[in-house]
Design an enzyme around this catalytic site. Sequence first.
Site, PDB file in Angstrom:
ATOM      1  CE  LYS A  34     -35.730 -19.949  15.296  1.00  0.00           C
ATOM      2  NZ  LYS A  34     -36.544 -20.412  16.401  1.00  0.00           N
ATOM      3  CD  GLU A 222     -33.365 -20.094  18.659  1.00  0.00           C
ATOM      4  OE1 GLU A 222     -32.265 -20.043  18.107  1.00  0.00           O
ATOM      5  OE2 GLU A 222     -34.245 -19.230  18.501  1.00  0.00           O
ATOM      6  NE  ARG A 605     -32.391 -10.139  16.240  1.00  0.00           N
ATOM      7  CZ  ARG A 605     -32.877 -11.318  15.858  1.00  0.00           C
ATOM      8  NH1 ARG A 605     -34.017 -11.747  16.363  1.00  0.00           N
ATOM      9  NH2 ARG A 605     -32.259 -12.054  14.947  1.00  0.00           N
TER      10      ARG A 605
END
Length: 745
Positions: A34, A222, A605
């Site tokens: 992004k 975000e 992650r």
Amino acid sequence: MYMGYLDSLNSKQREAATCVDGPLLILAGAGSGKTRVLIHRIAYMIDEYNVSPWNILAITFTNKAAGEMRERVDKMIGQGADSIWVATFHATCVRILRRHIDLLGYDTGFSIYDTDDQKTVMKGVLNRLDIDPKVMREKTVLNAISSAKDELIDPEEFAENSKGNWKYEQIARAYEEYQKTLKRSNALDFDDIIVLTIELFKKHPEVLDNYRERFRYIMVDEYQDTNTAQFELISLLAGKYRNLCVVGDDDQSIYKFRGANISNILDFEKVYPEAKVIKLEQNYRSTQNILDAANNVIKNNSARKDKALWTDQGKGSLVHLRQFDNAYEEADFIAGDIRSVCRKGEYDYRQCAVLYRTNAQSRILEEAFVRDGVTYDIVGGVNFYARKEIKDMLAYLKTVDNAVDDVAVKRIINIPRRGIGATTINKISDYAADNDISFYDALCRCEEIPGVQKAVKKLDSFVNMIRVFRSKLEVYGIKGLIDDIIETTGYVEELRLSDEDDSVDRIENIDELVTKIVNYEENTEENSLSGFLEEVALVADIDGVDSDANKVLLMTLHAAKGLEFDRVYIAGCEDGVFPSSMAIFDEDPTAVEEERRLAYVGITRAKKELTLTYAKQRMLRGETQYNAVSRFVKEIPVELMDNRPPKARTENFFSDDYIEKREESTPTTGRKKISFLDLDSRPGSKAPIATKIDYVVGDRVKHMKFGEGVVTKIEDAPKDKKVTVIFDELGQKVMYAGFARLTKV
């Protein structure tokens, strides 16, 4: 201008980067690039769409993210890039308030209070209002006030909403006095930074119109983490041109406890019906098996937008699932496994991370890492700027910059010791409050204050010292000022002569602060003391993660967001631990969905290897618990794992059978929903009996699972007393006294 930059993007990324006009929602899955899209979008807007860099605002959530974006924008755009605003929400608003906050009755040299400063202020507020801190803790009140500010509820509205509720009536009183104290000190807390910017825009439309013209194109990263106040701020700025691009992932919304409102991203198209929605689902971080595990977990949430991550990097290793008898064996395995692969040269320590639900889980893990000689770091320890010696030095700088900052002045008036007693300080504080002036202004008039005559010489000496520091700042700058403060006060010399074990470390920390000041002055064009203090105040914990150190990182799942590692271990995958018992027993079904998003964040992650561990028994809060493997593990298809979770032989206390709502059925086969009133009347428990209690309504009490709270009602029931308690963290619960076993605090 750099040409051909769009060639490196995939089709969906390119579509997002070239969509300029109107509202745009980019649903960016974990690891989907992004930030790369945002950078290329800015370049496209300037190069192909002739948008002036002056008209672009890019907002991020952390200083680290803002710094990375700033660097990449400068590199790609080149000339004119410095005109683009790239900053966090708070930094953006502080910049605006520095120019216009005088319109709201503040001075532009305002201070920004951190958590410790807020607690200091609230302690004084509760004392002045005669509210017992044992009944109403500073943290509880501050959390309630912060939540109110997130929802743009001012003290007057809060007081109106609190009528009839004893606890919130007390908080309403404290809220009003807290805001008065902040304004008298020309200080803002972090929530005020956003709230006052909104107030400025609404009360002074000419200021809002100026920034609407300036920021015709707005991008917010975000977006799933925004709260109501941040949503309102962005809505105001984008209200004229509606060129608003928001980027986020509803599946990674994990900060509800901080006020994040997931509906901001879920309902974006309702607010902006003309919005275009683009999904970024190709992942560049993880293997397909890891992504399939994440996809299968998160699809069980109902409040989400449909999407599924995929990659062209191959399936990779299966997810590793390991069961242990207890938490000690679990920790020994994790430390040993990391040591083994790193000694073989397969990975470096820095490529490994251990994630867990709560900080309390770190102790046993740390002990295992020490025994095995594995170097590690804990993320979320004491922030550099929160250390005592640093706060002392910053308090001196704040007092020079903004003498009406009562918290700063009171912190240093006796550091180092000057023989100014608590009685004298209280009398000065009372005089300041009675005359509606700052504590420092009262010090300047100390001769007029009854009962402090013996201390006048010492007080005058302190005031004169601050005046001298202020005059030297204009000549020698911030570095010269801090050197003078250290020498004049003898602070470092006192540390050097002390026999405290950490004195050397504390002196080194002060040296590091001086280095920070030098770097600031060398790299900031319009450097000022206010600007330096502002930069320090806006530093977040995660910005302190040293990615170059060759150490395993241990951190909570919340702290891991935005990071990535080759090998990830998620410890404590048990119902009651993760998801937490609080979420499982919460009457709000979205609580478990928030925990599931946390699991999704943790899983994604991992780049190459993911290991999930759980223990058959674990001691929590002094109790040995036997919990089943986490429901999130069970949601991962067995073909994606190298081990199969065991089937429970008996019903687990945290299982869905126990928790989900059921109708009463036959006495021999049926079970009904377990509630907080009958938690301990499950099979094998004794019936309640009348209990003697040593607390009354208004007392502060403690429960072994729910923590501390205030008793608001006690009533008789057929076999025992029913007690209503408003807990600090969990809200209102009703329990039988015998089962609750509440202890008076």
